[in-house]
Design an enzyme around this catalytic site. Structure first.
Site, short mmCIF file in Angstrom:
data_model
loop_
_atom_site.label_atom_id
_atom_site.label_comp_id
_atom_site.label_asym_id
_atom_site.label_seq_id
_atom_site.Cartn_x
_atom_site.Cartn_y
_atom_site.Cartn_z
N CYS A 191 0.85 -1.19 0.00
CA CYS A 191 0.00 0.00 0.00
C CYS A 191 0.89 1.25 0.00
O CYS A 191 1.89 1.30 0.72
CB CYS A 191 -0.91 0.00 1.24
SG CYS A 191 -2.06 1.39 1.29
N HIS A 224 -9.35 -3.41 -2.68
CA HIS A 224 -8.32 -2.71 -1.89
C HIS A 224 -8.65 -1.22 -1.80
O HIS A 224 -8.57 -0.63 -0.72
CB HIS A 224 -6.94 -2.91 -2.56
CG HIS A 224 -5.81 -2.19 -1.85
ND1 HIS A 224 -4.81 -2.84 -1.16
CD2 HIS A 224 -5.53 -0.86 -1.75
CE1 HIS A 224 -3.98 -1.94 -0.66
NE2 HIS A 224 -4.39 -0.73 -1.01
N GLU A 225 -9.08 -0.63 -2.92
CA GLU A 225 -9.38 0.82 -2.93
C GLU A 225 -10.67 1.10 -2.17
O GLU A 225 -10.75 2.07 -1.41
CB GLU A 225 -9.50 1.35 -4.37
CG GLU A 225 -8.27 1.13 -5.25
CD GLU A 225 -6.96 1.49 -4.57
OE1 GLU A 225 -5.96 0.87 -4.93
OE2 GLU A 225 -6.93 2.34 -3.66
N HIS A 257 -10.16 1.41 1.43
CA HIS A 257 -9.64 2.71 1.89
C HIS A 257 -10.77 3.70 2.17
O HIS A 257 -10.65 4.55 3.04
CB HIS A 257 -8.69 3.33 0.85
CG HIS A 257 -7.28 2.83 0.93
ND1 HIS A 257 -6.51 2.90 2.08
CD2 HIS A 257 -6.50 2.26 -0.01
CE1 HIS A 257 -5.33 2.38 1.84
NE2 HIS A 257 -5.28 1.98 0.58
C1 LIG Z 1 -0.68 -5.30 -7.62
C2 LIG Z 1 0.29 -4.19 -7.84
N1 LIG Z 1 0.48 -3.30 -6.82
C3 LIG Z 1 1.36 -2.29 -7.03
N2 LIG Z 1 1.60 -1.37 -6.03
N3 LIG Z 1 0.65 -1.19 -5.03
C4 LIG Z 1 -0.56 -0.65 -5.39
O1 LIG Z 1 -0.85 -0.34 -6.51
C5 LIG Z 1 -1.54 -0.41 -4.26
C6 LIG Z 1 -2.89 -1.00 -4.59
C7 LIG Z 1 -2.80 -2.47 -5.01
C8 LIG Z 1 -2.33 -3.41 -3.91
C9 LIG Z 1 -2.98 -4.73 -4.23
C10 LIG Z 1 -4.08 -4.48 -5.20
C11 LIG Z 1 -4.16 -3.00 -5.43
C12 LIG Z 1 -1.63 1.10 -4.10
N4 LIG Z 1 -2.52 1.46 -3.01
O2 LIG Z 1 -2.05 1.57 -1.77
C13 LIG Z 1 -3.72 2.12 -3.34
O3 LIG Z 1 -4.61 2.13 -2.26
C14 LIG Z 1 2.04 -2.16 -8.24
F1 LIG Z 1 2.88 -1.13 -8.44
C15 LIG Z 1 1.78 -3.10 -9.24
N5 LIG Z 1 2.37 -3.02 -10.49
C16 LIG Z 1 2.03 -4.02 -11.50
C17 LIG Z 1 1.66 -3.31 -12.80
N6 LIG Z 1 2.78 -2.46 -13.24
C18 LIG Z 1 2.45 -1.86 -14.52
C19 LIG Z 1 3.63 -1.02 -14.97
O4 LIG Z 1 3.92 -0.05 -13.98
C20 LIG Z 1 4.25 -0.60 -12.68
C21 LIG Z 1 3.07 -1.44 -12.20
C22 LIG Z 1 3.43 -2.10 -10.88
N7 LIG Z 1 0.92 -4.11 -9.04
NI NI Z 2 -3.63 1.16 -0.50
#
Ligand SMILES: Cc1nc(NNC(=O)[C@H](CC2CCCC2)CN(O)CO)c(F)c(N2CCN3CCOC[C@@H]3C2)n1
Ligand code: NI
Length: 183
Positions: free
Chosen positions: A110, A153-154, A157
């Site tokens: 997160c 997840h969102e 929040h």
């Molecule tokens: C799965 C994932 N979680 C990443 N981080 N966490 C987050 O997004 C948190 C939200 C996610 C946590 C689990 C489900 C939702 C943010 N949150 O706290 C918001 O509430 C990533 F960064 C990521 N990816 C894969 C796809 N990739 C495409 C190219 O660019 C980089 C990107 C990286 N996949």
């Molecule tokens: Ni989050």
């Protein structure tokens, strides 16, 4: 534009509040807020922007994470991620869900949590959701896989729930009944 300094971290009370419904039609201020959230997620998946502004990559972000307790979040999967979802969700709701559960095999992280917390986060495998878009038009989606996990997840929040609240405290990697791992 939203930067890491704008993102509040665990311990900040706003992350534990129930965010408030947004009035429709959207005010100019709420429209800008929603667009800024989407801009952050898109920027955070761009190498140059990550480098230039020291961004943590993400696929979603919710308004409470920038200390605005409103029921708005953005989710964006770029086209080559193989996932098909890019939405701004206003006053989102899960209207129905599978009995079957799913979880990310690699666990969750997160943007508001500056530590790695190991463990499986059980979520619904498939969900039917409703929300309003920037124009105030209601839309309905059926989600599964990573998009379904991200939406939950969102939405958490907006209800003051953090991903680690769902992890089994006795055994973080305990088998989850009737659940499919997503890798
Ligand atoms: C799965 C994932 N979680 C990443 N981080 N966490 C987050 O997004 C948190 C939200 C996610 C946590 C689990 C489900 C939702 C943010 N949150 O706290 C918001 O509430 C990533 F960064 C990521 N990816 C894969 C796809 N990739 C495409 C190219 O660019 C980089 C990107 C990286 N996949
Ligand atoms: Ni989050």
């Amino acid at each position: 534009m939203i930067l890491m300094k704008d993102i509040i971290r665990e311990g900040h009370p706003t992350l534990r509040e129930r965010a408030k419904d947004v009035e429709l039609p959207l005010s100019a201020e709420d429209k800008k807020l929603a667009e800024d959230l989407m801009e952050y997620v898109v920027n955070s998946q761009n190498e140059e922007m990550i480098e230039k502004y020291d961004l943590r990559p993400g696929v979603g972000i919710a308004a409470p994470q920038i200390n605005v307790a409103k029921r708005i979040f953005a989710i964006h999967f770029d086209e080559d991620s193989g996932e098909d979802l890019s939405i701004i969700a206003i006053n989102p709701k899960i209207v129905s869900h599978s009995v079957e559960k799913a979880y990310l095999a690699s666990g969750e992280g997160c943007l508001s949590v500056d530590r790695s917390i190991p463990g499986y986060v059980p979520r619904y495998a498939r969900i039917t959701v409703k929300a309003f878009d920037l124009e105030g038009k209601e839309f309905k989606l059926r989600l599964k896989g990573l998009p379904a996990i991200a939406f939950q997840h969102e939405l958490d929040h907006l209800n003051g729930v953090m991903f680690f609240d769902h992890i089994n405290p006795d055994n973080p990697f305990a088998e989850i009944e009737n659940a499919t791992p997503i890798s």
